[in-house]
Design a protein around this motif. Structure first.
Motif, PDB file in Angstrom:
ATOM      1  N   GLN A 116     106.923  56.829  78.221  1.00 22.03           N
ATOM      2  CA  GLN A 116     107.335  56.203  76.969  1.00 22.03           C
ATOM      3  C   GLN A 116     106.524  54.923  76.778  1.00 22.03           C
ATOM      4  OE1 GLN A 116     111.470  55.188  76.808  1.00 22.03           O
ATOM      5  NE2 GLN A 116     111.362  54.426  74.700  1.00 22.03           N
ATOM      6  N   VAL A 117     105.951  54.798  75.609  1.00 19.20           N
ATOM      7  CA  VAL A 117     105.116  53.646  75.288  1.00 19.20           C
ATOM      8  C   VAL A 117     105.981  52.519  74.735  1.00 19.20           C
ATOM      9  CG1 VAL A 117     103.224  52.776  73.880  1.00 19.20           C
ATOM     10  CG2 VAL A 117     103.132  55.102  74.824  1.00 19.20           C
ATOM     11  N   GLN A 118     105.780  51.336  75.270  1.00 18.55           N
ATOM     12  CA  GLN A 118     106.468  50.153  74.745  1.00 18.55           C
ATOM     13  C   GLN A 118     105.485  48.999  74.613  1.00 18.55           C
ATOM     14  OE1 GLN A 118     109.928  49.458  77.372  1.00 18.55           O
ATOM     15  NE2 GLN A 118     111.187  49.806  75.563  1.00 18.55           N
ATOM     16  N   LEU A 119     105.598  48.305  73.509  1.00 17.09           N
ATOM     17  CA  LEU A 119     104.896  47.043  73.308  1.00 17.09           C
ATOM     18  C   LEU A 119     105.964  45.970  73.142  1.00 17.09           C
ATOM     19  CD1 LEU A 119     102.178  48.076  70.680  1.00 17.09           C
ATOM     20  CD2 LEU A 119     101.942  47.969  73.155  1.00 17.09           C
ATOM     21  N   VAL A 120     105.860  44.916  73.932  1.00 20.44           N
ATOM     22  CA  VAL A 120     106.866  43.861  73.885  1.00 20.44           C
ATOM     23  C   VAL A 120     106.179  42.526  73.618  1.00 20.44           C
ATOM     24  CG1 VAL A 120     108.685  42.670  75.124  1.00 20.44           C
ATOM     25  CG2 VAL A 120     108.353  45.129  75.464  1.00 20.44           C
TER      26      VAL A 120
END
Length: 122
Positions: A1-5
């Motif tokens: 799962q791709v996440q940008l924070v």
């Protein structure tokens, strides 16, 4: 799962500086074109800065040119937006976005963070 924070937002006085971070998981940012966008209250989202996945070339909107700098730290899988000489009109939610195919930034990028609020005020 791709996440940008995104992180690093906050309240700053006019003329001050902030550094925003965009940390990624699930993708290697070095292979992606990364953009910073912002949306001020009552206004449309606008592109601020972009760094290409091809040659690392950068783009900055005229409104921030000379004040903002986008950069990568591949070891940390993080992209930064250094913001100097901040003005009240820079107040907005700032978003980072990533795209593995596009060589420049647009509003249809694959992955988006949830944003970090920057407020420039006395």
């Amino acid at each position: 799962q791709v996440q940008l924070v995104e992180s690093g937002g906050g309240l700053v006085q006019p003329g001050g500086s902030l550094r925003l971070s965009c940390a990624a998981s699930g993708i290697t940012l070095d292979y992606y074109t990364i953009g910073w966008f912002r949306q001020a209250p009552g206004k449309e989202r606008e592109g601020v800065s972009c760094i290409s996945n091809t040659d690392g070339s950068t783009y900055h909107a005229d409104s921030v040119k000379g004040r903002f700098t986008i950069s990568r730290d591949n070891a940390k899988n993080t992209v930064y937006l250094q913001m100097n000489s901040l003005k009240p009109e820079d107040t907005a939610i700032y978003y980072c976005a990533a795209d593995g195919i596009a060589t420049m930034c647009d509003y249809g990028m694959d992955y988006w963070g949830k944003g970090t609020l920057v407020t420039v005020s006395e």
